[in-house]
Design an enzyme around this catalytic site. Sequence first.
Site, PDB file in Angstrom:
ATOM      1  N   ARG A 101       0.854  -1.192   0.000  1.00  0.00           N
ATOM      2  CA  ARG A 101       0.000   0.000   0.000  1.00  0.00           C
ATOM      3  C   ARG A 101       0.888   1.240   0.000  1.00  0.00           C
ATOM      4  O   ARG A 101       1.869   1.302   0.748  1.00  0.00           O
ATOM      5  CB  ARG A 101      -0.915   0.020   1.246  1.00  0.00           C
ATOM      6  CG  ARG A 101      -2.114  -0.924   1.161  1.00  0.00           C
ATOM      7  CD  ARG A 101      -3.116  -0.486   0.080  1.00  0.00           C
ATOM      8  NE  ARG A 101      -4.229  -1.410  -0.113  1.00  0.00           N
ATOM      9  CZ  ARG A 101      -4.289  -2.381  -1.017  1.00  0.00           C
ATOM     10  NH1 ARG A 101      -3.274  -2.591  -1.830  1.00  0.00           N
ATOM     11  NH2 ARG A 101      -5.356  -3.140  -1.136  1.00  0.00           N
ATOM     12  N   GLU A 130      -3.080   7.038  -5.143  1.00  0.00           N
ATOM     13  CA  GLU A 130      -2.930   6.501  -6.497  1.00  0.00           C
ATOM     14  C   GLU A 130      -4.219   6.603  -7.311  1.00  0.00           C
ATOM     15  O   GLU A 130      -4.178   6.630  -8.542  1.00  0.00           O
ATOM     16  CB  GLU A 130      -2.436   5.048  -6.458  1.00  0.00           C
ATOM     17  CG  GLU A 130      -3.416   4.069  -5.839  1.00  0.00           C
ATOM     18  CD  GLU A 130      -2.825   2.667  -5.702  1.00  0.00           C
ATOM     19  OE1 GLU A 130      -1.685   2.551  -5.220  1.00  0.00           O
ATOM     20  OE2 GLU A 130      -3.514   1.706  -6.062  1.00  0.00           O
ATOM     21  N   HIS A 184      -0.369  -0.635 -10.269  1.00  0.00           N
ATOM     22  CA  HIS A 184      -1.091  -1.575  -9.397  1.00  0.00           C
ATOM     23  C   HIS A 184      -1.529  -2.820 -10.181  1.00  0.00           C
ATOM     24  O   HIS A 184      -2.707  -3.190 -10.189  1.00  0.00           O
ATOM     25  CB  HIS A 184      -2.299  -0.881  -8.740  1.00  0.00           C
ATOM     26  CG  HIS A 184      -2.651  -1.489  -7.408  1.00  0.00           C
ATOM     27  ND1 HIS A 184      -2.960  -0.750  -6.295  1.00  0.00           N
ATOM     28  CD2 HIS A 184      -2.724  -2.797  -7.021  1.00  0.00           C
ATOM     29  CE1 HIS A 184      -3.231  -1.556  -5.282  1.00  0.00           C
ATOM     30  NE2 HIS A 184      -3.076  -2.804  -5.704  1.00  0.00           N
TER      31      HIS A 184
HETATM   32  P1  NAD Z   1      -1.766 -11.242   4.801  1.00  0.00           P
HETATM   33  O1  NAD Z   1      -2.788 -10.747   5.757  1.00  0.00           O
HETATM   34  O2  NAD Z   1      -1.750 -12.678   4.419  1.00  0.00           O
HETATM   35  O3  NAD Z   1      -0.296 -10.888   5.348  1.00  0.00           O
HETATM   36  C1  NAD Z   1       0.033  -9.641   5.905  1.00  0.00           C
HETATM   37  C2  NAD Z   1       1.081  -9.904   6.983  1.00  0.00           C
HETATM   38  O4  NAD Z   1       1.536  -8.630   7.485  1.00  0.00           O
HETATM   39  C3  NAD Z   1       0.553 -10.685   8.184  1.00  0.00           C
HETATM   40  O5  NAD Z   1       1.369 -11.809   8.439  1.00  0.00           O
HETATM   41  C4  NAD Z   1       0.617  -9.676   9.332  1.00  0.00           C
HETATM   42  O6  NAD Z   1       0.886 -10.285  10.582  1.00  0.00           O
HETATM   43  C5  NAD Z   1       1.768  -8.799   8.869  1.00  0.00           C
HETATM   44  N1  NAD Z   1       1.835  -7.501   9.523  1.00  0.00           N
HETATM   45  C6  NAD Z   1       0.813  -6.737  10.001  1.00  0.00           C
HETATM   46  N2  NAD Z   1       1.315  -5.619  10.580  1.00  0.00           N
HETATM   47  C7  NAD Z   1       2.672  -5.697  10.474  1.00  0.00           C
HETATM   48  C8  NAD Z   1       3.735  -4.859  10.880  1.00  0.00           C
HETATM   49  N3  NAD Z   1       3.519  -3.695  11.510  1.00  0.00           N
HETATM   50  N4  NAD Z   1       5.009  -5.265  10.623  1.00  0.00           N
HETATM   51  C9  NAD Z   1       5.256  -6.416   9.991  1.00  0.00           C
HETATM   52  N5  NAD Z   1       4.280  -7.265   9.582  1.00  0.00           N
HETATM   53  C10 NAD Z   1       3.012  -6.901   9.817  1.00  0.00           C
HETATM   54  O7  NAD Z   1      -1.918 -10.302   3.514  1.00  0.00           O
HETATM   55  P2  NAD Z   1      -1.413 -10.637   2.046  1.00  0.00           P
HETATM   56  O8  NAD Z   1      -2.506 -11.346   1.297  1.00  0.00           O
HETATM   57  O9  NAD Z   1      -0.051 -11.219   2.100  1.00  0.00           O
HETATM   58  O10 NAD Z   1      -1.348  -9.153   1.440  1.00  0.00           O
HETATM   59  C11 NAD Z   1      -0.408  -8.199   1.936  1.00  0.00           C
HETATM   60  C12 NAD Z   1      -0.708  -6.841   1.336  1.00  0.00           C
HETATM   61  O11 NAD Z   1      -0.444  -6.852  -0.083  1.00  0.00           O
HETATM   62  C13 NAD Z   1      -2.205  -6.466   1.392  1.00  0.00           C
HETATM   63  O12 NAD Z   1      -2.554  -5.900   2.613  1.00  0.00           O
HETATM   64  C14 NAD Z   1      -2.320  -5.461   0.283  1.00  0.00           C
HETATM   65  O13 NAD Z   1      -2.043  -4.179   0.810  1.00  0.00           O
HETATM   66  C15 NAD Z   1      -1.233  -5.846  -0.703  1.00  0.00           C
HETATM   67  N6  NAD Z   1      -1.738  -6.341  -2.002  1.00  0.00           N
HETATM   68  C16 NAD Z   1      -1.247  -5.779  -3.133  1.00  0.00           C
HETATM   69  C17 NAD Z   1      -1.685  -6.222  -4.382  1.00  0.00           C
HETATM   70  C18 NAD Z   1      -1.149  -5.640  -5.674  1.00  0.00           C
HETATM   71  O14 NAD Z   1      -1.678  -5.953  -6.752  1.00  0.00           O
HETATM   72  N7  NAD Z   1      -0.110  -4.825  -5.635  1.00  0.00           N
HETATM   73  C19 NAD Z   1      -2.646  -7.251  -4.453  1.00  0.00           C
HETATM   74  C20 NAD Z   1      -3.109  -7.826  -3.268  1.00  0.00           C
HETATM   75  C21 NAD Z   1      -2.649  -7.370  -2.051  1.00  0.00           C
END
Ligand code: NAD
Length: 329
Positions: free
Chosen positions: A234, A263, A294
């Site tokens: 994000r 964005e 994105h």
């Molecule tokens: P997820 O919930 O499986 O994993 C997120 C991880 O971050 C969790 O293990 C959580 O414990 C950890 N976390 C939370 N706060 C934290 C902190 N302060 N420090 C370190 N770790 C922390 O989510 P995911 O499916 O792996 O997705 C992650 C992120 O990717 C989403 O939140 C979204 O913002 C982004 N995303 C981007 C796209 C893209 O096309 N660019 C697509 C999907 C998701």
Amino acid sequence: MKILMYNAVADELPYVKQWSEKTGHEVVTIDQPLNEETVDRASGFDAVSTQQTTSVNPPVYERLSQLNIKQIALRQVGYDVFDLPAAFANHVRLSNVAAYSPRAIAEYTLTQLFNLIRHNKKFDRAMAQGDYTWAAGGQAREIHDLTVAIIGVGRIGTALAEMLHALGAQVLGVDPVYRAQNEPFVTYTTLDEALRRADVISFHTPLNDETRGLADRAFFEKVQPGTIMLNFARGEIVDMSALELALASGQLAGAAFDVAPNENDFMDQKQTVDELPENIQRLVAYDNFLLSPHIAFYTNTAIKNMVEMALNDAVIIVNGGFTENEILR
Ligand code: NAD
């Protein structure tokens, strides 16, 4: 079963057809979102599905309930479009697609990391000017020599860690949730230790109170000079003016972003470069800053999964069953 699919886009249609042929359920697609004006189109259907960024307001749930429709299956992650109290008050069950393809995002993160370490943007720009020399881009580093800190080792972070480990890189993980099953390919550590040791830092956390503005000036001061930063999570996780300073000073050797704060003001639309926000214009001028619109998620597998998972959930819920994708109160 008859399912009405709102806001269907061309990319989804082949997968809708395949799913329909495999399951025998009839799916009718329309290109409008679900709202007060379109809800009556669901009359005579057993289930509905949508993907949209506009809100589904309280009267819609009331009308769905009158039409004897008991659910809405969302074909996306973000379910802030729903009014949860209004949905539950009208006995409309909701589902989303929480993980359509973590690998899609992990693979694109890796692609852009390779592009940075091979200086591809520099070489491409030089060749466009007729310069085909080696010096135009400079020497690369190899992936197995790099230490990569993954901040947020959830679904996407884990997929990326597995790939990097397979390529011989050293992977450090920072996450408040420890997953023992990741031990074979992740060395868990603290944020400060990871910043001190990493050649590459990659964000894969949600946006929350702790991660908003996490990469600020103090953060950049803790990284090794010449670090690479990847943000495919994000935009608001990184303070963009601190990022610019770090690129200008060489504290960062490069950065690749698939997201940016605000964005929605410029992504998913066409414009000339000089119509972009000024800081984005300055950033994209750097040879060592890569920006993508994105698109990390945008693969055939992800679109297929979004369609199939949402339609499967619709069937399960209409049949009175339970799915892990259900949004619970
Ligand atoms: P997820 O919930 O499986 O994993 C997120 C991880 O971050 C969790 O293990 C959580 O414990 C950890 N976390 C939370 N706060 C934290 C902190 N302060 N420090 C370190 N770790 C922390 O989510 P995911 O499916 O792996 O997705 C992650 C992120 O990717 C989403 O939140 C979204 O913002 C982004 N995303 C981007 C796209 C893209 O096309 N660019 C697509 C999907 C998701």
